[in-house]
Design a protein around this motif. Sequence first.
Motif, PDB file in Angstrom:
ATOM      1  N   GLY A 146       0.795  -1.215   0.000  1.00  0.00           N
ATOM      2  CA  GLY A 146       0.000   0.000   0.000  1.00  0.00           C
ATOM      3  C   GLY A 146       0.825   1.262   0.000  1.00  0.00           C
ATOM      4  O   GLY A 146       0.393   2.303   0.507  1.00  0.00           O
ATOM      5  N   THR A 147       2.025   1.196  -0.584  1.00  0.00           N
ATOM      6  CA  THR A 147       2.930   2.342  -0.644  1.00  0.00           C
ATOM      7  C   THR A 147       2.913   2.949  -2.045  1.00  0.00           C
ATOM      8  O   THR A 147       2.255   2.435  -2.953  1.00  0.00           O
ATOM      9  CB  THR A 147       4.360   1.923  -0.274  1.00  0.00           C
ATOM     10  OG1 THR A 147       4.730   0.780  -1.072  1.00  0.00           O
ATOM     11  CG2 THR A 147       4.444   1.535   1.200  1.00  0.00           C
ATOM     12  N   ALA A 148       3.649   4.029  -2.213  1.00  0.00           N
ATOM     13  CA  ALA A 148       3.690   4.708  -3.514  1.00  0.00           C
ATOM     14  C   ALA A 148       5.124   5.116  -3.841  1.00  0.00           C
ATOM     15  O   ALA A 148       5.399   6.267  -4.209  1.00  0.00           O
ATOM     16  CB  ALA A 148       2.770   5.919  -3.509  1.00  0.00           C
ATOM     17  N   VAL A 149       6.065   4.166  -3.697  1.00  0.00           N
ATOM     18  CA  VAL A 149       7.456   4.449  -4.038  1.00  0.00           C
ATOM     19  C   VAL A 149       7.545   4.729  -5.538  1.00  0.00           C
ATOM     20  O   VAL A 149       7.030   3.972  -6.366  1.00  0.00           O
ATOM     21  CB  VAL A 149       8.372   3.266  -3.661  1.00  0.00           C
ATOM     22  CG1 VAL A 149       9.818   3.559  -4.061  1.00  0.00           C
ATOM     23  CG2 VAL A 149       8.266   2.968  -2.171  1.00  0.00           C
ATOM     24  N   LYS A 150       8.191   5.836  -5.901  1.00  0.00           N
ATOM     25  CA  LYS A 150       8.306   6.238  -7.301  1.00  0.00           C
ATOM     26  C   LYS A 150       9.601   5.714  -7.911  1.00  0.00           C
ATOM     27  O   LYS A 150      10.634   5.624  -7.247  1.00  0.00           O
ATOM     28  CB  LYS A 150       8.294   7.761  -7.414  1.00  0.00           C
ATOM     29  CG  LYS A 150       6.997   8.416  -6.969  1.00  0.00           C
ATOM     30  CD  LYS A 150       7.101   9.940  -7.117  1.00  0.00           C
ATOM     31  CE  LYS A 150       5.829  10.634  -6.661  1.00  0.00           C
ATOM     32  NZ  LYS A 150       5.949  12.106  -6.782  1.00  0.00           N
ATOM     33  N   VAL A 151       9.535   5.395  -9.195  1.00  0.00           N
ATOM     34  CA  VAL A 151      10.726   5.041  -9.974  1.00  0.00           C
ATOM     35  C   VAL A 151      10.982   6.148 -10.984  1.00  0.00           C
ATOM     36  O   VAL A 151      10.135   6.421 -11.835  1.00  0.00           O
ATOM     37  CB  VAL A 151      10.549   3.702 -10.724  1.00  0.00           C
ATOM     38  CG1 VAL A 151      11.795   3.399 -11.550  1.00  0.00           C
ATOM     39  CG2 VAL A 151      10.257   2.571  -9.753  1.00  0.00           C
ATOM     40  N   LEU A 152      12.142   6.782 -10.888  1.00  0.00           N
ATOM     41  CA  LEU A 152      12.549   7.798 -11.858  1.00  0.00           C
ATOM     42  C   LEU A 152      13.595   7.207 -12.805  1.00  0.00           C
ATOM     43  O   LEU A 152      14.400   6.369 -12.409  1.00  0.00           O
ATOM     44  CB  LEU A 152      13.137   9.012 -11.138  1.00  0.00           C
ATOM     45  CG  LEU A 152      12.237   9.720 -10.116  1.00  0.00           C
ATOM     46  CD1 LEU A 152      12.968  10.921  -9.530  1.00  0.00           C
ATOM     47  CD2 LEU A 152      10.920  10.147 -10.742  1.00  0.00           C
ATOM     48  N   GLY A 153      13.572   7.653 -14.050  1.00  0.00           N
ATOM     49  CA  GLY A 153      14.579   7.225 -15.014  1.00  0.00           C
ATOM     50  C   GLY A 153      14.121   6.134 -15.957  1.00  0.00           C
ATOM     51  O   GLY A 153      14.830   5.808 -16.911  1.00  0.00           O
ATOM     52  N   TRP A 154      12.942   5.555 -15.705  1.00  0.00           N
ATOM     53  CA  TRP A 154      12.420   4.542 -16.621  1.00  0.00           C
ATOM     54  C   TRP A 154      10.904   4.603 -16.617  1.00  0.00           C
ATOM     55  O   TRP A 154      10.271   4.579 -15.564  1.00  0.00           O
ATOM     56  CB  TRP A 154      12.883   3.148 -16.237  1.00  0.00           C
ATOM     57  CG  TRP A 154      12.289   2.074 -17.124  1.00  0.00           C
ATOM     58  CD1 TRP A 154      11.351   1.139 -16.786  1.00  0.00           C
ATOM     59  CD2 TRP A 154      12.594   1.839 -18.506  1.00  0.00           C
ATOM     60  NE1 TRP A 154      11.045   0.350 -17.869  1.00  0.00           N
ATOM     61  CE2 TRP A 154      11.794   0.753 -18.944  1.00  0.00           C
ATOM     62  CE3 TRP A 154      13.452   2.459 -19.423  1.00  0.00           C
ATOM     63  CZ2 TRP A 154      11.843   0.262 -20.248  1.00  0.00           C
ATOM     64  CZ3 TRP A 154      13.498   1.966 -20.721  1.00  0.00           C
ATOM     65  CH2 TRP A 154      12.712   0.876 -21.122  1.00  0.00           C
ATOM     66  N   ASP A 155      10.326   4.665 -17.816  1.00  0.00           N
ATOM     67  CA  ASP A 155       8.882   4.703 -18.005  1.00  0.00           C
ATOM     68  C   ASP A 155       8.481   3.398 -18.684  1.00  0.00           C
ATOM     69  O   ASP A 155       8.757   3.186 -19.863  1.00  0.00           O
ATOM     70  CB  ASP A 155       8.499   5.908 -18.871  1.00  0.00           C
ATOM     71  CG  ASP A 155       7.003   6.068 -19.061  1.00  0.00           C
ATOM     72  OD1 ASP A 155       6.277   5.043 -19.017  1.00  0.00           O
ATOM     73  OD2 ASP A 155       6.550   7.207 -19.261  1.00  0.00           O
TER      74      ASP A 155
END
Length: 365
Positions: free
Chosen positions: A203-212
């Motif tokens: 139930g978290t919302a960790v973001k990934v930057l650098g790859w879509d």
Amino acid sequence: MTFTTKRAAVSGLALVGAAALLAGCAAAPEESTEGSGEVLDFLPCMVSDAGGFEDKSFNQLGFEGLQAAADELGVEYKAVESAAETDYASNLSSLVDQGCNTIVTVGFLLAPAALESALANPDIAYVSIDDTVDQDFDGTTDAENIEPIIFDTAQAAFLAGYLSAGVSQTGVVGTFGGMNIPTVSIFMDGFAQGVDFYNSENGTAVKVLGWDRAAGDGSFTGGFEANDGARQIAQGLIDQNVDVLLPVGGPIYQSAAAAITDSGREIALIGVDADVYVTDPSVGPLLLTSILKGIDVGVHEAIVEAGNGNFDPTPFVGTLENEGVGIAPFHDWEEKVPAELASKLDDLKAQIVSGDIEVESYLAQ
């Protein structure tokens, strides 16, 4: 596309770590180096991708496999480095002219040149690391004398992504690569899948930057050199509050490490291919883990088989199940990784192997 798991020797990434212990003192040859023992009438050879045999990663693992095989067979070997893509064809031609019996090409980008050389020299055995050499995309290798050795690193990267999301304090993790080619993006996409899975479970919302994932694109340096461009991309991600960073592309991790050190923040670095904690102790304190590929073990066995007259062109793909891919120990981060999270990674690996969790990749069967 059908692959086999014929190579039991690859099921031992512990061997990758053991071989890497020698990495710090391994020197790349410009020409040939003599092995020891009884000499066979057999000459194994290798062409590197950009980055060279001292990249402490991809090319170096391949070179260590060549060294180990030549030593076991008691033969000499030849190894040449490529500084750019324009070197591939001429390097291959040079090795053919020098009488090589087996030629290993290290890297996805060498596939077109490897195919041209293999078709022109059907009596030479070729081993292609990281590409199936299927240029017409019909699901089969385009020459009968090429053995592909490839790795579904998305599976191991999934574990690293889940781990990263679990240790992140800022809720932002990042990745960037050398070039947007399948053997690079497979790490980045698997990493993102692992983060997504962590979020769905917790139930978290960790973001990934650098790859879509949707776009199939992200942050890339355009090459595999540890240079200011790579450092600027790493810095740009750090400026967006990432506290775990995955650089994919041989030596570019060195630029990421420099940017992390300059930031003065606690940011975890993730290595690729080799256990970078072992191959490059200078960045050891930064490393959370490394995403491993058994390149050295695969090269070693392919050359030994060929040297003993048992060359087998059947493609091999490394997975978590056969331990051709995996993640390295946490080393200096051991006490920072909760025991429950570490145990969860074991459970996730078992579920990926059983098929209960499907990790998407271009190599997924």
